[in-house]
Structures are given as C-alpha cells and as structure tokens.
Design a protein around this motif. Sequence first.
Motif, PDB file in Angstrom:
ATOM      1  N   TYR A 181      94.807  44.399 -59.754  1.00  0.00           N
ATOM      2  CA  TYR A 181      93.488  45.132 -59.618  1.00  0.00           C
ATOM      3  C   TYR A 181      92.442  43.942 -58.703  1.00  0.00           C
ATOM      4  CZ  TYR A 181      94.990  48.734 -62.661  1.00  0.00           C
ATOM      5  OH  TYR A 181      95.541  49.736 -63.416  1.00  0.00           O
ATOM      6  N   CYS A 182      92.644  42.788 -59.273  1.00  0.00           N
ATOM      7  CA  CYS A 182      91.465  41.751 -58.683  1.00  0.00           C
ATOM      8  C   CYS A 182      92.199  41.460 -57.249  1.00  0.00           C
ATOM      9  CB  CYS A 182      91.703  40.483 -59.536  1.00  0.00           C
ATOM     10  SG  CYS A 182      91.104  40.723 -61.036  1.00  0.00           S
ATOM     11  N   LEU A 183      93.320  41.451 -56.897  1.00  0.00           N
ATOM     12  CA  LEU A 183      93.590  41.168 -55.509  1.00  0.00           C
ATOM     13  C   LEU A 183      93.280  42.363 -54.641  1.00  0.00           C
ATOM     14  CD1 LEU A 183      97.426  39.733 -56.330  1.00  0.00           C
ATOM     15  CD2 LEU A 183      95.186  38.586 -55.645  1.00  0.00           C
ATOM     16  N   LEU A 184      93.224  43.788 -55.225  1.00  0.00           N
ATOM     17  CA  LEU A 184      93.102  44.693 -54.512  1.00  0.00           C
ATOM     18  C   LEU A 184      91.596  44.859 -54.169  1.00  0.00           C
ATOM     19  CD1 LEU A 184      94.750  47.812 -56.074  1.00  0.00           C
ATOM     20  CD2 LEU A 184      95.345  46.676 -53.909  1.00  0.00           C
ATOM     21  N   GLU A 185      90.821  44.125 -55.088  1.00  0.00           N
ATOM     22  CA  GLU A 185      89.308  44.002 -54.831  1.00  0.00           C
ATOM     23  C   GLU A 185      89.069  42.914 -53.655  1.00  0.00           C
ATOM     24  OE1 GLU A 185      85.208  44.523 -55.521  1.00  0.00           O
ATOM     25  OE2 GLU A 185      86.883  45.825 -55.692  1.00  0.00           O
ATOM     26  N   ASP A 186      89.703  42.013 -53.942  1.00  0.00           N
ATOM     27  CA  ASP A 186      89.628  40.860 -52.711  1.00  0.00           C
ATOM     28  C   ASP A 186      89.915  41.635 -51.419  1.00  0.00           C
ATOM     29  OD1 ASP A 186      89.180  38.633 -54.316  1.00  0.00           O
ATOM     30  OD2 ASP A 186      91.196  38.352 -54.751  1.00  0.00           O
ATOM     31  N   ILE A 187      90.801  42.539 -51.114  1.00  0.00           N
ATOM     32  CA  ILE A 187      91.100  43.054 -50.136  1.00  0.00           C
ATOM     33  C   ILE A 187      89.987  44.222 -49.584  1.00  0.00           C
ATOM     34  CG2 ILE A 187      92.629  44.826 -49.054  1.00  0.00           C
ATOM     35  CD1 ILE A 187      95.057  43.812 -50.962  1.00  0.00           C
ATOM     36  N   ARG A 188      89.336  44.778 -50.725  1.00  0.00           N
ATOM     37  CA  ARG A 188      88.191  45.664 -50.241  1.00  0.00           C
ATOM     38  C   ARG A 188      87.135  44.802 -49.897  1.00  0.00           C
ATOM     39  NH1 ARG A 188      83.627  47.883 -52.603  1.00  0.00           N
ATOM     40  NH2 ARG A 188      83.206  46.307 -54.034  1.00  0.00           N
ATOM     41  N   LEU A 189      86.765  43.730 -50.511  1.00  0.00           N
ATOM     42  CA  LEU A 189      85.627  42.896 -50.293  1.00  0.00           C
ATOM     43  C   LEU A 189      85.658  42.188 -48.842  1.00  0.00           C
ATOM     44  CD1 LEU A 189      84.741  41.305 -53.468  1.00  0.00           C
ATOM     45  CD2 LEU A 189      83.399  42.905 -52.351  1.00  0.00           C
ATOM     46  N   GLN A 190      86.856  41.615 -48.704  1.00  0.00           N
ATOM     47  CA  GLN A 190      86.968  40.881 -47.303  1.00  0.00           C
ATOM     48  C   GLN A 190      87.942  41.407 -46.384  1.00  0.00           C
ATOM     49  OE1 GLN A 190      84.805  38.904 -47.091  1.00  0.00           O
ATOM     50  NE2 GLN A 190      84.056  38.930 -49.281  1.00  0.00           N
ATOM     51  N   GLY A 191      88.716  42.338 -46.681  1.00  0.00           N
ATOM     52  CA  GLY A 191      89.737  42.719 -45.536  1.00  0.00           C
ATOM     53  C   GLY A 191      89.000  43.474 -44.365  1.00  0.00           C
ATOM     54  N   SER A 192      89.738  43.480 -43.164  1.00  0.00           N
ATOM     55  CA  SER A 192      89.394  44.222 -42.181  1.00  0.00           C
ATOM     56  C   SER A 192      90.039  45.894 -42.232  1.00  0.00           C
ATOM     57  CB  SER A 192      90.069  43.817 -40.901  1.00  0.00           C
ATOM     58  OG  SER A 192      91.307  43.890 -40.997  1.00  0.00           O
ATOM     59  N   ASP A 193      89.509  46.756 -41.495  1.00  0.00           N
ATOM     60  CA  ASP A 193      90.033  48.048 -41.762  1.00  0.00           C
ATOM     61  C   ASP A 193      91.476  48.379 -41.530  1.00  0.00           C
ATOM     62  OD1 ASP A 193      87.386  49.157 -42.140  1.00  0.00           O
ATOM     63  OD2 ASP A 193      87.470  49.957 -40.361  1.00  0.00           O
ATOM     64  N   GLU A 194      91.918  47.473 -40.690  1.00  0.00           N
ATOM     65  CA  GLU A 194      93.313  47.605 -40.467  1.00  0.00           C
ATOM     66  C   GLU A 194      94.067  46.810 -41.652  1.00  0.00           C
ATOM     67  OE1 GLU A 194      91.233  46.261 -38.344  1.00  0.00           O
ATOM     68  OE2 GLU A 194      91.251  47.799 -36.876  1.00  0.00           O
ATOM     69  N   GLN A 195      93.602  45.790 -42.226  1.00  0.00           N
ATOM     70  CA  GLN A 195      94.281  45.226 -43.499  1.00  0.00           C
ATOM     71  C   GLN A 195      94.231  46.012 -44.557  1.00  0.00           C
ATOM     72  OE1 GLN A 195      91.893  41.604 -43.350  1.00  0.00           O
ATOM     73  NE2 GLN A 195      93.671  40.288 -43.051  1.00  0.00           N
ATOM     74  N   LYS A 196      92.984  46.645 -44.679  1.00  0.00           N
ATOM     75  CA  LYS A 196      92.678  47.837 -45.812  1.00  0.00           C
ATOM     76  C   LYS A 196      93.725  48.715 -45.815  1.00  0.00           C
ATOM     77  CE  LYS A 196      87.893  46.704 -46.567  1.00  0.00           C
ATOM     78  NZ  LYS A 196      86.697  47.129 -46.108  1.00  0.00           N
ATOM     79  N   ARG A 197      93.932  49.449 -44.518  1.00  0.00           N
ATOM     80  CA  ARG A 197      94.776  50.476 -44.345  1.00  0.00           C
ATOM     81  C   ARG A 197      96.162  50.031 -44.717  1.00  0.00           C
ATOM     82  NH1 ARG A 197      93.652  51.566 -39.360  1.00  0.00           N
ATOM     83  NH2 ARG A 197      92.141  52.877 -39.912  1.00  0.00           N
ATOM     84  N   PHE A 198      96.676  48.708 -44.396  1.00  0.00           N
ATOM     85  CA  PHE A 198      97.978  48.314 -44.688  1.00  0.00           C
ATOM     86  C   PHE A 198      98.310  48.245 -45.997  1.00  0.00           C
ATOM     87  CE2 PHE A 198     101.285  45.124 -44.957  1.00  0.00           C
ATOM     88  CZ  PHE A 198     102.293  45.846 -44.438  1.00  0.00           C
ATOM     89  N   PHE A 199      97.588  47.193 -46.573  1.00  0.00           N
ATOM     90  CA  PHE A 199      97.658  46.971 -48.096  1.00  0.00           C
ATOM     91  C   PHE A 199      97.378  48.074 -49.135  1.00  0.00           C
ATOM     92  CE2 PHE A 199      97.659  43.085 -45.904  1.00  0.00           C
ATOM     93  CZ  PHE A 199      99.016  42.254 -46.625  1.00  0.00           C
ATOM     94  N   PHE A 200      96.231  48.680 -48.848  1.00  0.00           N
ATOM     95  CA  PHE A 200      95.987  49.797 -49.864  1.00  0.00           C
ATOM     96  C   PHE A 200      97.356  50.977 -49.844  1.00  0.00           C
ATOM     97  CE2 PHE A 200      91.064  48.945 -49.763  1.00  0.00           C
ATOM     98  CZ  PHE A 200      91.297  48.001 -50.449  1.00  0.00           C
ATOM     99  N   ASP A 201      97.536  51.103 -48.562  1.00  0.00           N
ATOM    100  CA  ASP A 201      98.834  52.130 -48.554  1.00  0.00           C
ATOM    101  C   ASP A 201     100.217  51.629 -49.472  1.00  0.00           C
ATOM    102  OD1 ASP A 201     100.001  54.446 -47.431  1.00  0.00           O
ATOM    103  OD2 ASP A 201     101.302  53.156 -46.077  1.00  0.00           O
ATOM    104  N   LEU A 202     100.447  50.453 -49.099  1.00  0.00           N
ATOM    105  CA  LEU A 202     101.466  49.976 -49.931  1.00  0.00           C
ATOM    106  C   LEU A 202     101.245  49.881 -51.532  1.00  0.00           C
ATOM    107  CD1 LEU A 202     102.132  46.131 -48.342  1.00  0.00           C
ATOM    108  CD2 LEU A 202     103.484  48.042 -48.334  1.00  0.00           C
ATOM    109  N   ALA A 203      99.968  49.763 -52.208  1.00  0.00           N
ATOM    110  CA  ALA A 203      99.739  49.654 -53.466  1.00  0.00           C
ATOM    111  C   ALA A 203      99.830  51.141 -53.819  1.00  0.00           C
ATOM    112  CB  ALA A 203      98.243  49.429 -53.668  1.00  0.00           C
TER     113      ALA A 203
END
Length: 412
Positions: free
Chosen positions: A104-126
């Motif tokens: 959950y903390c890693l997902l929050e790191d992605i939410r805070l600092q990821g680009s839209d492309e990164q969010k799309r990729f890693f959130f989809d994995l989760a």
Amino acid sequence: MSENLQSAFYAINPPHAHIIQDDAEAITVAHRIAALLQEGASTRDKTRSVPADVVDAFSNSGLWGITIPKTWGGADVSWATLAEVIAIVSAADPSLGQIPQNHYCLLEDIRLQGSDEQKRFFFDLALQGHRFANALSETGGKNVQDVSTQLVAQTLASGEAGYRIDGRKGYCTGSLYSHWIGILALDSQGRANLAFAPRNTPGLFIIDDWDCLGQRTTSSGTVIADALQVPAFNVFPTYRSYESPTLAGPFAQLTTAAIDVGIARAALNDTISFVQQQARPWIDSGVQKASEDPLTIHQVGVLDSRISAAEALLERAGKTLDRFKNSPNEDQVAQASLAVARAKIFTTEIAIEATNRLFELGGTRSTQSRHNFDRHWRNARVHTLHDPVRWKYHLLGNWLLNGIRPARHDWN
C-alpha cells in the motif's frame, strides 16, 4: 559481490484479482478473507511457511488494490476504511496482514510521484493482483535513514536509459511472495529514489532469512541487488514526498498501527474463549466458573475498553488523513502525524498488554504449546518495534509545549 547468490524459491502464480468497487465491499471482503486466513494461522506460525494458494487467495480477493484512485480503475477507499481492513485481516493472521502494508505504501509513492504513464502501468499491475514488496531499509547503518544502496545512471543492454543498482536490504516484508520489488537507492546527488524490478530480474536476489521470534511468516528477509539493471521508467523520485508536504509518513504509520490493533483484538478474542471454556476461577473468588470471577471480569472489561479506544483513535486518524489527502499543507501534515501518533501509542501499548494478559487470565494451562497463544505476544513484541512509541510521546509533547511540527519521514 563475492557471494554465491541464489534466490529462494516460492511458487508465484499468475494473478487474477477481483476488483473491489467501494468501501463497503472492501469491508465485506476483508471479513471473508479474515475467516479464511484465521484457519491455519497457528500452524503457519509454527512451521514458518505459507502455502502459495493462501497468499494468492488474499491478493486475488482485490484487497491489495483498494487504494488505487478511481481515475485508474480502483475503489479509492478512504484511509479510515483501509486501516479497518488491515486491522480485520491482522486479527486473523497479523503476519499475512502485514505483507501488503508496504504494498500500500509503494502504491502511495506511485500516486504521489509517478507520471500518468507510470501510474497507468503500475496501477494496472496492482489491480490485476500483482504483489509489490519493499526493499527499503538496511541493517548495517547507524540509523534507519542511513542508506548505502546506489542508483547509477547507465544505458541498458536494450539501448534504453536506465540505472544500475547495487546494495543489500533487510526487513524486506513480503519479498518471498512478491511479483515486484521496490528498491530504495540513492542517486548521484544522494537523493532517495524508488526503483521497481520484477522478482526474476537478473541481479535481484531474494533471501528467505527472516528468523525473528514473531511475525514469522512475513518474509521480512534480505534482498540483494547485484548489478541489477532497471529502466528509467521504473524509477520514482520518492525524495520529493518529503521535500514538500505530503501524507506519505502519516499514511505509513496508519497502516502500521492497524496491524497492532488487530493483534490486540485477536489476543482478547482468544482470552475470552479460553476463560469461558478452560480456565479455572481462583479459590477465593467464591464462584464456579472463571468467566464469573470478578477480577477476571474486570480485566476483560479493561482490555475491551482500551482496545476500543485504540480502534477509535485509529479511525479518527484515518479520517484526519482523508480530510487532508489532496494537496496538504505543512500544518495539515503535522496534524495528521499528531493524530496517527496518538493512535500508535494506544495500539502499541494495548497490543503488548492484551497479549500478556491472556496468560494471566488463562492461567498456566494457557501456556501449553498446543494452544500456541504465545504467537500473539511474539507478534506484538516484534511488530511494535517498527519504531519506538516513546518518541510518539515526545512528538506530541514537543508540539503542545513548543509548537514544533513532527519531522517529515516514514516514521511520523
């Protein structure tokens, strides 16, 4: 590195997670998964092993994706709900309740600092059910923020921009069960970055060497990066989450406190059952059943009231974070840290008290190895060492007396 390295084996199956839609469904699913995890929890603690189908059932339930924003397909549950979910699961098996905490903390790191492309990729994995584990801390430094793992820019064999990572990590919770590992490393300017690598990436080694007395099946062992290469797309500038006001620290603390209140509730539940079914009243009580012993009745009432107080403070802290989640300022981050500190004090102290009182109220027969009740105390004693609660008192007092805001880091 000179070591002959080889990753520990664990059966990692393709994920197929359900997608939870809202807070109410998350709570319902948490209770269902808790019932599943409670069965066999004592045996898993004794054997220090978790069958792959148990971990798969947990992550495929959809609970590991409930914090993902609705924009990216998640339920975006409130953080108060997330804390309740973690507490429910942890009351069944706190070791397994802990393994998604850093996810959950890693997902929050992605939410805070990821680009839209990164969010799309890693959130989809989760959302698919991929499990993320951390490789953040190091055991050899002078304190928890002393990091030596390096992130060195280089062109990868594929020709794309990327980095080389070398370092040794400890307390890597959930690493054995993970599909991906998030590794904290310092760039050329000494700034902390988070790099994600699939578990089978060459140069990434998962060592199953966690052998502490409690939280035995969290797989919080060692991860080694030996000339590990990661593409630039997989790297997040997590240092920014502490250069400016964010709730990254209070969020991490909230999820940690939720595990401890779950441990306390589990201990009280077993205390009640044992007193009702097997304990004996004291000879001076004048009653026939341990459950009618007036001093035992008093102590059970004390435990329930203190656990309820801890749960209430945890919920209040979660709601405080929910109010400040979007674009918090420095004062709001401070208020969130204070709210979580109050909860953390209570969850820590009641977890230790409740797991100790179980034996006092159950009597000598409650210590028989067949019950394995000592796992509650062992779990509480180990997990509450995550960070010292004595510093929570200092944090609160320093704010009240001197108006000094809590320092911004993962432990506040």
